[in-house]
Design a protein around this motif. Structure first.
Motif, PDB file in Angstrom:
ATOM      1  N   UNK A  37     -17.374  16.055  14.791  1.00 51.84           N
ATOM      2  CA  UNK A  37     -18.348  15.142  15.404  1.00 51.84           C
ATOM      3  C   UNK A  37     -17.840  14.728  16.777  1.00 51.84           C
ATOM      4  N   UNK A  38     -18.724  14.766  17.795  1.00 46.09           N
ATOM      5  CA  UNK A  38     -18.363  14.343  19.137  1.00 46.09           C
ATOM      6  C   UNK A  38     -19.381  13.314  19.628  1.00 46.09           C
ATOM      7  N   UNK A  39     -19.050  12.697  20.752  1.00 47.19           N
ATOM      8  CA  UNK A  39     -19.956  11.688  21.294  1.00 47.19           C
ATOM      9  C   UNK A  39     -21.299  12.290  21.656  1.00 47.19           C
ATOM     10  N   UNK A  40     -21.343  13.590  21.996  1.00 41.82           N
ATOM     11  CA  UNK A  40     -22.577  14.215  22.453  1.00 41.82           C
ATOM     12  C   UNK A  40     -23.400  14.811  21.315  1.00 41.82           C
ATOM     13  N   UNK A  41     -22.876  14.848  20.123  1.00 36.81           N
ATOM     14  CA  UNK A  41     -23.580  15.524  19.039  1.00 36.81           C
ATOM     15  C   UNK A  41     -23.655  14.642  17.797  1.00 36.81           C
ATOM     16  N   UNK A  42     -24.649  13.776  17.720  1.00 37.33           N
ATOM     17  CA  UNK A  42     -24.842  12.985  16.503  1.00 37.33           C
ATOM     18  C   UNK A  42     -25.122  13.904  15.320  1.00 37.33           C
ATOM     19  N   UNK A  43     -24.824  13.459  14.113  1.00 36.56           N
ATOM     20  CA  UNK A  43     -25.046  14.310  12.948  1.00 36.56           C
ATOM     21  C   UNK A  43     -26.526  14.574  12.715  1.00 36.56           C
ATOM     22  N   UNK A  44     -26.818  15.748  12.188  1.00 41.88           N
ATOM     23  CA  UNK A  44     -28.181  16.144  11.848  1.00 41.88           C
ATOM     24  C   UNK A  44     -28.360  16.108  10.328  1.00 41.88           C
ATOM     25  N   UNK A  45     -29.578  16.354   9.891  1.00 40.49           N
ATOM     26  CA  UNK A  45     -29.828  16.453   8.456  1.00 40.49           C
ATOM     27  C   UNK A  45     -28.953  17.539   7.843  1.00 40.49           C
ATOM     28  N   UNK A  46     -28.816  18.650   8.540  1.00 44.27           N
ATOM     29  CA  UNK A  46     -27.969  19.737   8.031  1.00 44.27           C
ATOM     30  C   UNK A  46     -26.509  19.298   7.926  1.00 44.27           C
ATOM     31  N   UNK A  47     -26.038  18.535   8.889  1.00 42.62           N
ATOM     32  CA  UNK A  47     -24.665  18.031   8.826  1.00 42.62           C
ATOM     33  C   UNK A  47     -24.457  17.156   7.594  1.00 42.62           C
ATOM     34  N   UNK A  48     -25.424  16.303   7.294  1.00 44.79           N
ATOM     35  CA  UNK A  48     -25.312  15.435   6.123  1.00 44.79           C
ATOM     36  C   UNK A  48     -25.335  16.267   4.848  1.00 44.79           C
TER      37      UNK A  48
ATOM     38  N   UNK B  72     -24.342  19.371   4.538  1.00 49.12           N
ATOM     39  CA  UNK B  72     -23.047  20.054   4.452  1.00 49.12           C
ATOM     40  C   UNK B  72     -21.956  19.099   3.967  1.00 49.12           C
ATOM     41  N   UNK B  73     -22.020  17.838   4.412  1.00 50.80           N
ATOM     42  CA  UNK B  73     -21.039  16.848   3.947  1.00 50.80           C
ATOM     43  C   UNK B  73     -21.178  16.590   2.456  1.00 50.80           C
ATOM     44  N   UNK B  74     -22.392  16.436   1.971  1.00 54.49           N
ATOM     45  CA  UNK B  74     -22.600  16.209   0.539  1.00 54.49           C
ATOM     46  C   UNK B  74     -22.065  17.370  -0.287  1.00 54.49           C
ATOM     47  N   UNK B  75     -22.311  18.573   0.170  1.00 57.40           N
ATOM     48  CA  UNK B  75     -21.810  19.749  -0.553  1.00 57.40           C
ATOM     49  C   UNK B  75     -20.283  19.812  -0.500  1.00 57.40           C
ATOM     50  N   UNK B  76     -19.723  19.521   0.666  1.00 53.62           N
ATOM     51  CA  UNK B  76     -18.265  19.552   0.801  1.00 53.62           C
ATOM     52  C   UNK B  76     -17.623  18.468  -0.054  1.00 53.62           C
ATOM     53  N   UNK B  77     -18.248  17.300  -0.129  1.00 54.86           N
ATOM     54  CA  UNK B  77     -17.708  16.225  -0.949  1.00 54.86           C
ATOM     55  C   UNK B  77     -17.756  16.595  -2.425  1.00 54.86           C
ATOM     56  N   UNK B  78     -18.814  17.256  -2.850  1.00 55.07           N
ATOM     57  CA  UNK B  78     -18.887  17.711  -4.243  1.00 55.07           C
ATOM     58  C   UNK B  78     -17.717  18.633  -4.565  1.00 55.07           C
ATOM     59  N   UNK B  79     -17.399  19.535  -3.633  1.00 48.81           N
ATOM     60  CA  UNK B  79     -16.257  20.438  -3.853  1.00 48.81           C
ATOM     61  C   UNK B  79     -14.945  19.654  -3.881  1.00 48.81           C
TER      62      UNK B  79
END
Length: 229
Positions: free
Chosen positions: A1-12, A14-21
């Motif tokens: 994550x950078x100042x120029x790129x707020x998270x998108x729906x896809x980022x969220x 991907x985070x949910x899937x990564x957290x499940x793992x």
């Protein structure tokens, strides 16, 4: 994550899937923390909950949908988990979704969503900070994220501050007296251990900010489990 790129729906997503793992890989440690004064199944319950979330993600495409729609779906999926943890995480996800409500995911919106998630858990669990619960990681993380964003306006820096708040907050539960949940009935046994719920919140932050690098998280939580083994 950078100042120029707020998270998108896809980022969220991907985070949910990564957290499940991550939860699946760290289940034993989370259960070990919980065994000090609880049922010893916190890790297992979190795994079940996030498997339900992933199953919902597999059934429904969120590619062209708003982040809050994804969070609401995740909340519904998690709500069916038994015990207290299902309603707690469901409330957090739902409160965050309500706070976003079509807003761009800039730092200010994320800070408010994080605070709302913590307050949703507090309301459902009738708990406060310093009760030795997952709130003792939720609130410090949200506060640190907001303070950093307000001072610097940089998402990456704010996310790193939020992670540090979550880790420090989880670590602080080692010396707290449990006042809520099953651990409050076995407070002496809980001493010296990181609260399992706070540990899972810190794992969520670790996954969001550091990806698969869990060494800071393991250092925070594993030493307390080992000292009580």
């Amino acid at each position: 994550m950078t100042a120029a790129t707020p998270p998108t729906t896809r980022d969220i997503e991907n985070w949910l899937r990564a957290l499940a793992r991550a939860l699946g890989e760290e289940q034993h440690l989370l259960d070990e923390l919980d065994a000090g004064a609880g049922d010893g199944d916190h890790g297992a319950t979190m795994v079940i909950g996030f498997r339900r979330v992933v199953a919902e993600l597999d059934r429904t495409s969120f590619a062209d949908r708003l982040p809050e729609e994804l969070l609401r779906a995740a909340a519904r999926a998690f709500a069916g988990v038994g015990g207290s943890i299902g309603p707690l995480w469901a409330a957090a996800l739902l409160r965050a979704a309500r706070t976003l409500d079509g807003r761009a995911l800039d730092g200010a919106a994320l800070a408010q969503a994080l605070r709302a998630a913590a307050e949703g858990m507090a309301h459902i669990g009738s708990a406060r900070r310093d009760d030795r619960t997952l709130l003792d990681a939720m609130y410090p993380a949200a506060d640190a994220f907001a303070a950093s964003w307000n001072s610097h306006g940089d998402l990456a820096r704010a996310a790193a501050a939020g992670l540090r708040g979550a880790l420090d907050g989880a670590a602080a539960t080692r010396t707290m007296i449990a006042r809520r949940g099953r651990a409050s009935r076995n407070a002496a046994l809980a001493g010296g251990r990181v609260d399992a719920g706070a540990a899972s919140v810190a794992l969520a932050w670790t996954t969001a900010v550091l990806g698969t690098d869990r060494e800071p998280w393991r250092h925070t939580v594993a030493t307390s489990a080992a000292s009580n083994a």
